[in-house]
Design an enzyme around this catalytic site. Structure first.
Site, PDB file in Angstrom:
ATOM      1  N   ASP A   1      17.157 -11.761   9.346  1.00  0.00           N
ATOM      2  CA  ASP A   1      18.318 -11.522   9.015  1.00  0.00           C
ATOM      3  C   ASP A   1      19.614 -12.535   9.030  1.00  0.00           C
ATOM      4  OD1 ASP A   1      21.194  -9.887   8.309  1.00  0.00           O
ATOM      5  OD2 ASP A   1      19.489  -8.115   8.656  1.00  0.00           O
TER       6      ASP A   1
ATOM      7  N   GLN B   1      23.538   1.546   4.540  1.00  0.00           N
ATOM      8  CA  GLN B   1      22.643   0.645   3.787  1.00  0.00           C
ATOM      9  C   GLN B   1      23.532  -0.130   2.902  1.00  0.00           C
ATOM     10  OE1 GLN B   1      19.781   2.510   1.271  1.00  0.00           O
ATOM     11  NE2 GLN B   1      18.587   0.887   0.764  1.00  0.00           N
TER      12      GLN B   1
ATOM     13  N   HIS C   1      13.984  -1.468   3.146  1.00  0.00           N
ATOM     14  CA  HIS C   1      13.754  -2.772   4.481  1.00  0.00           C
ATOM     15  C   HIS C   1      13.732  -2.043   5.704  1.00  0.00           C
ATOM     16  CE1 HIS C   1      18.067  -2.745   3.434  1.00  0.00           C
ATOM     17  NE2 HIS C   1      18.120  -3.024   4.672  1.00  0.00           N
TER      18      HIS C   1
ATOM     19  N   HIS D   1      14.600  -3.038   9.872  1.00  0.00           N
ATOM     20  CA  HIS D   1      15.319  -3.905  10.575  1.00  0.00           C
ATOM     21  C   HIS D   1      14.160  -3.891  11.882  1.00  0.00           C
ATOM     22  CE1 HIS D   1      19.130  -4.319   8.749  1.00  0.00           C
ATOM     23  NE2 HIS D   1      18.836  -2.951   8.053  1.00  0.00           N
TER      24      HIS D   1
HETATM   25  P1  DGP Z   1      21.182  -2.768   5.442  1.00  0.00           P
HETATM   26  O1  DGP Z   1      22.631  -2.774   5.867  1.00  0.00           O
HETATM   27  O2  DGP Z   1      20.435  -1.660   6.401  1.00  0.00           O
HETATM   28  O3  DGP Z   1      21.147  -2.375   4.243  1.00  0.00           O
HETATM   29  O4  DGP Z   1      20.759  -4.241   5.799  1.00  0.00           O
HETATM   30  C1  DGP Z   1      20.833  -5.173   5.089  1.00  0.00           C
HETATM   31  C2  DGP Z   1      20.654  -6.436   5.708  1.00  0.00           C
HETATM   32  O5  DGP Z   1      20.535  -7.481   4.767  1.00  0.00           O
HETATM   33  C3  DGP Z   1      22.112  -7.069   6.618  1.00  0.00           C
HETATM   34  O6  DGP Z   1      21.765  -6.848   7.737  1.00  0.00           O
HETATM   35  C4  DGP Z   1      22.364  -8.275   6.003  1.00  0.00           C
HETATM   36  C5  DGP Z   1      20.947  -8.763   5.444  1.00  0.00           C
HETATM   37  N1  DGP Z   1      21.177  -9.668   4.255  1.00  0.00           N
HETATM   38  C6  DGP Z   1      21.975  -9.548   3.236  1.00  0.00           C
HETATM   39  N2  DGP Z   1      21.918 -10.354   2.382  1.00  0.00           N
HETATM   40  C7  DGP Z   1      20.854 -11.443   2.896  1.00  0.00           C
HETATM   41  C8  DGP Z   1      20.094 -12.476   2.498  1.00  0.00           C
HETATM   42  O7  DGP Z   1      20.550 -12.939   1.026  1.00  0.00           O
HETATM   43  N3  DGP Z   1      19.351 -13.146   3.151  1.00  0.00           N
HETATM   44  C9  DGP Z   1      19.021 -12.419   4.428  1.00  0.00           C
HETATM   45  N4  DGP Z   1      18.171 -13.250   4.952  1.00  0.00           N
HETATM   46  N5  DGP Z   1      19.678 -11.295   4.831  1.00  0.00           N
HETATM   47  C10 DGP Z   1      20.495 -10.618   3.850  1.00  0.00           C
END
Ligand code: DGP
Length: 143
Positions: free
Chosen positions: A36, A99, A105, A107
């Site tokens: 993340d 979200q 997804h 975590h």
């Molecule tokens: P949620 O808030 O549960 O939908 O989690 C989404 C997560 O995705 C958040 O912790 C940040 C991560 N995230 C968003 N965009 C990207 C990206 O482009 N690459 C990666 N590796 N993580 C991302």
């Protein structure tokens, strides 16, 4: 892998297709796990199924099962790498649950006894060098 169930407008589908880079931890025919970029703890990993659907309410059960099986594999690698005091498996559905990316997804969040983490974390950019190093270490421990 067929990409028949990926969505051109979804950032996680674009990561799955390799159009957007990520720090990959594990990949098989069904799932991809990567770091993340807004980690709430060092070693925070995301696991996505290679099937676009927005949340657990809309995802076919077999894909939910694949995503959580992948989370188990990622969690075991995180445990072997970082030996945290614990690991939370978290999964958000809908804006009220915070979200922010609408592709199912999971975590995988390493925890320590005194990290003070609460449920409603904000999105804060992580240190890419540190995230990249942890990705290599965790990936080496995937079984
Ligand atoms: P949620 O808030 O549960 O939908 O989690 C989404 C997560 O995705 C958040 O912790 C940040 C991560 N995230 C968003 N965009 C990207 C990206 O482009 N690459 C990666 N590796 N993580 C991302």
């Amino acid at each position: 892998m067929t990409d028949a169930h990926l969505d051109d407008d979804c950032i996680f589908c674009r990561i799955i297709r390799g159009e957007i880079p990520c720090f990959k931890v594990l990949e098989d025919d069904d799932v991809l796990a990567f770091m993340d970029v807004n980690p709430i703890a060092p070693g925070h990993v995301l696991v996505v199924a290679k099937h676009h659907s927005k949340d657990i309410l809309e995802t076919p059960p077999e894909w939910t099962a694949k995503a959580f099986a992948g989370a188990g594999r990622a969690a075991r690698a995180v445990q072997k790498t970082l030996a945290p005091d614990g690991i939370n498996i978290l999964q958000a559905n809908g804006p009220g649950a915070k979200q922010s990316v609408f592709h199912l997804h999971v975590h995988v969040v390493p925890r320590s006894m005194d990290d003070g983490l609460t449920m409603n974390w904000g999105l804060v950019a992580g240190d890419m060098d540190e995230i990249g190093k942890l990705a290599v270490q965790i990936a080496a421990n995937v079984e």
